[in-house]
Write a protein that holds these residues in place. Structure first.
Motif, PDB file in Angstrom:
ATOM      1  N   PRO A  53     -91.985 -26.916 -13.828  1.00  0.00           N
ATOM      2  CA  PRO A  53     -92.241 -25.478 -14.011  1.00  0.00           C
ATOM      3  C   PRO A  53     -92.686 -24.836 -12.696  1.00  0.00           C
ATOM      4  CG  PRO A  53     -93.189 -26.714 -15.820  1.00  0.00           C
ATOM      5  CD  PRO A  53     -92.725 -27.733 -14.832  1.00  0.00           C
ATOM      6  N   GLY A  54     -92.074 -23.723 -12.348  1.00  0.00           N
ATOM      7  CA  GLY A  54     -92.404 -22.990 -11.134  1.00  0.00           C
ATOM      8  C   GLY A  54     -91.599 -23.402  -9.920  1.00  0.00           C
ATOM      9  N   ASP A  55     -90.774 -24.464 -10.032  1.00  0.00           N
ATOM     10  CA  ASP A  55     -89.936 -24.863  -8.899  1.00  0.00           C
ATOM     11  C   ASP A  55     -88.993 -23.715  -8.520  1.00  0.00           C
ATOM     12  OD1 ASP A  55     -91.158 -27.263  -8.895  1.00  0.00           O
ATOM     13  OD2 ASP A  55     -89.437 -28.452  -9.563  1.00  0.00           O
ATOM     14  N   CYS A  56     -88.856 -23.513  -7.212  1.00  0.00           N
ATOM     15  CA  CYS A  56     -88.094 -22.359  -6.721  1.00  0.00           C
ATOM     16  C   CYS A  56     -87.166 -22.790  -5.593  1.00  0.00           C
ATOM     17  CB  CYS A  56     -89.072 -21.282  -6.243  1.00  0.00           C
ATOM     18  SG  CYS A  56     -88.282 -19.734  -5.741  1.00  0.00           S
ATOM     19  N   TYR A  57     -85.934 -22.316  -5.608  1.00  0.00           N
ATOM     20  CA  TYR A  57     -84.924 -22.686  -4.615  1.00  0.00           C
ATOM     21  C   TYR A  57     -84.144 -21.445  -4.163  1.00  0.00           C
ATOM     22  CZ  TYR A  57     -85.709 -27.442  -6.362  1.00  0.00           C
ATOM     23  OH  TYR A  57     -86.283 -28.633  -6.735  1.00  0.00           O
ATOM     24  N   ALA A  58     -83.666 -21.514  -2.912  1.00  0.00           N
ATOM     25  CA  ALA A  58     -82.711 -20.516  -2.423  1.00  0.00           C
ATOM     26  C   ALA A  58     -81.318 -21.057  -2.708  1.00  0.00           C
ATOM     27  CB  ALA A  58     -82.895 -20.261  -0.945  1.00  0.00           C
ATOM     28  N   VAL A  59     -80.589 -20.388  -3.586  1.00  0.00           N
ATOM     29  CA  VAL A  59     -79.279 -20.865  -3.998  1.00  0.00           C
ATOM     30  C   VAL A  59     -78.291 -20.717  -2.839  1.00  0.00           C
ATOM     31  CG1 VAL A  59     -77.412 -20.589  -5.679  1.00  0.00           C
ATOM     32  CG2 VAL A  59     -79.804 -20.226  -6.369  1.00  0.00           C
ATOM     33  N   GLY A  60     -77.431 -21.733  -2.658  1.00  0.00           N
ATOM     34  CA  GLY A  60     -76.455 -21.743  -1.581  1.00  0.00           C
ATOM     35  C   GLY A  60     -75.241 -20.874  -1.867  1.00  0.00           C
ATOM     36  N   PRO A  61     -74.209 -20.951  -1.020  1.00  0.00           N
ATOM     37  CA  PRO A  61     -73.042 -20.060  -1.158  1.00  0.00           C
ATOM     38  C   PRO A  61     -72.064 -20.479  -2.244  1.00  0.00           C
ATOM     39  CG  PRO A  61     -72.797 -21.482   0.759  1.00  0.00           C
ATOM     40  CD  PRO A  61     -74.174 -21.757   0.225  1.00  0.00           C
ATOM     41  N   ALA A  75     -83.559 -18.984  -7.432  1.00  0.00           N
ATOM     42  CA  ALA A  75     -83.608 -19.660  -8.731  1.00  0.00           C
ATOM     43  C   ALA A  75     -85.027 -20.182  -8.965  1.00  0.00           C
ATOM     44  CB  ALA A  75     -82.598 -20.792  -8.783  1.00  0.00           C
ATOM     45  N   VAL A  76     -85.644 -19.797 -10.099  1.00  0.00           N
ATOM     46  CA  VAL A  76     -86.996 -20.211 -10.450  1.00  0.00           C
ATOM     47  C   VAL A  76     -86.965 -20.837 -11.846  1.00  0.00           C
ATOM     48  CG1 VAL A  76     -89.407 -19.514 -10.656  1.00  0.00           C
ATOM     49  CG2 VAL A  76     -87.865 -18.238  -9.152  1.00  0.00           C
ATOM     50  N   PHE A  77     -87.555 -22.023 -11.988  1.00  0.00           N
ATOM     51  CA  PHE A  77     -87.585 -22.685 -13.289  1.00  0.00           C
ATOM     52  C   PHE A  77     -88.819 -22.212 -14.050  1.00  0.00           C
ATOM     53  CE2 PHE A  77     -87.948 -26.374 -16.182  1.00  0.00           C
ATOM     54  CZ  PHE A  77     -86.655 -26.353 -16.692  1.00  0.00           C
ATOM     55  N   GLN A  78     -88.589 -21.419 -15.098  1.00  0.00           N
ATOM     56  CA  GLN A  78     -89.659 -20.828 -15.887  1.00  0.00           C
ATOM     57  C   GLN A  78     -89.371 -21.006 -17.384  1.00  0.00           C
ATOM     58  OE1 GLN A  78     -89.449 -16.740 -14.502  1.00  0.00           O
ATOM     59  NE2 GLN A  78     -91.126 -17.033 -13.034  1.00  0.00           N
ATOM     60  N   ASP A  79     -90.389 -21.435 -18.113  1.00  0.00           N
ATOM     61  CA  ASP A  79     -90.263 -21.562 -19.573  1.00  0.00           C
ATOM     62  C   ASP A  79     -89.047 -22.389 -19.951  1.00  0.00           C
ATOM     63  OD1 ASP A  79     -92.535 -19.971 -19.867  1.00  0.00           O
ATOM     64  OD2 ASP A  79     -91.345 -18.114 -19.949  1.00  0.00           O
ATOM     65  N   ASP A  80     -88.880 -23.525 -19.202  1.00  0.00           N
ATOM     66  CA  ASP A  80     -87.827 -24.514 -19.490  1.00  0.00           C
ATOM     67  C   ASP A  80     -86.411 -23.984 -19.283  1.00  0.00           C
ATOM     68  OD1 ASP A  80     -89.684 -26.503 -20.163  1.00  0.00           O
ATOM     69  OD2 ASP A  80     -89.804 -25.785 -22.242  1.00  0.00           O
ATOM     70  N   GLU A  81     -86.265 -22.965 -18.446  1.00  0.00           N
ATOM     71  CA  GLU A  81     -84.921 -22.491 -18.112  1.00  0.00           C
ATOM     72  C   GLU A  81     -84.951 -21.816 -16.736  1.00  0.00           C
ATOM     73  OE1 GLU A  81     -83.694 -19.685 -20.998  1.00  0.00           O
ATOM     74  OE2 GLU A  81     -85.141 -18.157 -20.401  1.00  0.00           O
ATOM     75  N   TRP A  82     -83.777 -21.652 -16.176  1.00  0.00           N
ATOM     76  CA  TRP A  82     -83.659 -21.056 -14.848  1.00  0.00           C
ATOM     77  C   TRP A  82     -83.626 -19.533 -14.954  1.00  0.00           C
ATOM     78  CZ3 TRP A  82     -84.686 -23.828 -10.772  1.00  0.00           C
ATOM     79  CH2 TRP A  82     -84.469 -25.199 -10.783  1.00  0.00           C
ATOM     80  N   ALA A  83     -84.502 -18.907 -14.169  1.00  0.00           N
ATOM     81  CA  ALA A  83     -84.484 -17.454 -14.017  1.00  0.00           C
ATOM     82  C   ALA A  83     -84.041 -17.127 -12.590  1.00  0.00           C
ATOM     83  CB  ALA A  83     -85.867 -16.870 -14.301  1.00  0.00           C
TER      84      ALA A  83
END
Length: 443
Positions: A53-61, A75-83
């Motif tokens: 929970p709370g993991d955050c990434y810069a999505v590539g091309p 991309a942020v993993f929140q409430d068991d899904e990607w936001a």
């Protein structure tokens, strides 16, 4: 009124809205992701298998899977899904993988400061001024300090090739006034200018020997002690130091292979070519004085002869250059001499290529430009200044060094004109456009 905020697109709670907590919580989640934005990694195209929970990434091309169609988003993993958030130019983030600060430039994330506050591969840097494509580092300040870190300190100026320039340039009102360093070769040089356009060589240090010369100072432009008999003027007498007698070949130059020498023409004191009462200058002599004397100095001065050497039919001293064979026509006489000498004279090839040989340990200059080996003089070049610097190590000197000057021609009958030969003790950078041509009281 819009349903969302202008910058982060946070949803507003609208009047009489049911389940206001849902809208409020959505905004809180977006703030939780965007504020203090921190990436575990950037340019990620594949979602991790077990995010926390709370993991955050810069999505590539070219994202795949659950991130498909989300290129360049956050991309942020929140409430068991990607936001997902869509960044705007100017957003800042910190990436844990590289420990660097990033900024979004509208298309991608660009590193600003890396680990340890080190700047790497920065395109431009201006300190209190503006850098540009040429001056990529620019500093405007009363002084600049480069200090040691526990020991010594070196300031390095590196160039790609020997013929390039690695130097420090001093300017006045953005015009060059002095430049020092490696100026087109590997010798250390200093040159100066009073207008930023015309430059004069002030000092040179030979990269191999360490010998220091002053091209526009000292003997070269003040006075020259000529070791050649009678000043090297191809004459037996000089009445009153102005007029000279009949031509006479000197004993300090040796004709080879039955070559012959004659007095081709003489510079005449008070000559008619420049308004005097004397004789008119021969064309070859006039060509020479036009090269080496100001117009005001072409009428008067000590007379001297231009000599013409014609190659004979001998075959001594064959010398191959570029697939062609040359033979000696003249050389410096084998006689006692100092360990460091400079020969200077003016040469003019008449019929075909004349070759001046450069021996090991010598430097050969034609019109002031150093040659890298044996050098040809072509008829189309007209008169040229020839200088041979020969710095024999005193510990190896054996009293004479016969290789000071060797001149070759291709064929029998080839002609070479010579004027104002001078042999000077020491290594002297003679100005090619002045040279040791005698005038009434100066050179």
């Amino acid at each position: 009124m819009s349903d969302t905020t202008d910058r982060l697109n946070l949803p507003y709670i609208l009047p009489a809205q049911a389940q206001k907590h849902v809208t409020h919580n959505d905004a809180i989640r977006m703030l939780d992701a965007a504020v203090q934005l921190t990436f575990l990694a950037t340019d990620m195209d594949t979602p991790p298998d077990a995010p926390n929970p709370g993991d955050c990434y810069a999505v590539g091309p070219t994202p795949t899977g659950l991130w498909d169609g989300r290129a360049a988003q956050v991309a942020v993993f929140q409430d068991d899904e990607w936001a997902f958030l869509t960044p705007k130019a100017g957003w800042r983030a910190y990436t844990l993988a590289s420990q660097s600060l990033l900024v979004f430039d509208g298309t991608g994330w660009v590193e600003v400061v890396s680990s340890g506050n080190e700047f790497q591969n920065v395109a431009l840097a201006g300190v209190n001024t503006t850098a540009d494509a040429t001056n990529r580092l620019a500093v405007s300040s009363p002084a600049s300090l480069f200090s040691h870190e526990g020991a010594g300190h070196q300031l390095k100026v590196n160039k790609a090739a020997s013929t390039d320039t690695g130097a420090v340039l001093f300017q006045s009102n953005w015009q060059g006034r002095a430049e020092l360093g490696l100026l087109g070769d590997d010798d250390w040089s200093l040159k100066v200018s009073d207008d930023g356009a015309q430059w004069s060589d002030a000092m040179r240090v030979d990269a191999k020997s360490g010998a220091v010369t002053f091209p526009n100072s000292g003997l070269a432009t003040q006075s020259i002690f000529n070791l050649f008999r009678d000043g090297g003027r191809f004459t037996a007498s000089a009445a009153d130091g102005i007029t000279v007698g009949a031509f006479q070949w000197p004993d300090y130059l040796t004709l080879v292979n039955s070559s012959t020498a004659t007095g081709h023409g003489k510079f005449v004191h008070n000559n008619a070519s420049y308004g005097g009462a004397g004789a008119t200058l021969p064309p070859s002599v006039n060509d020479l004085v036009s090269k080496i004397r100001d117009p005001s100095a072409r009428r008067l001065g000590t007379e001297f002869w231009v000599c013409e050497v014609i190659r004979g039919n001998g075959s001594l001293g064959p010398f191959g250059v570029g697939g062609e064979t040359f033979h000696l026509m003249l050389q410096a006489r084998h006689q006692p001499r100092l360990s460091a000498m400079t020969f200077h004279g003016y040469f003019r090839a008449i019929d075909d290529t004349i070759m001046v040989r450069r021996f090991n340990g010598q430097r050969l200059f034609v019109d002031g430009v150093e040659m890298q080996g044996n050098t040809s003089i072509e008829p189309a070049m007209n008169w040229v200044s020839v200088r041979v610097e020969d710095a024999q190590d005193p510990r190896n000197s054996y009293g004479y060094y016969p290789a000071l000057l060797y001149v070759y021609s291709k064929s029998v009958g080839d002609r070479l004109q010579i004027a104002c030969p001078c042999l000077t003790p020491g290594v002297v950078s003679v100005d090619p456009d002045i040279g040791p041509v005698s005038a009434l009281n100066s050179w």
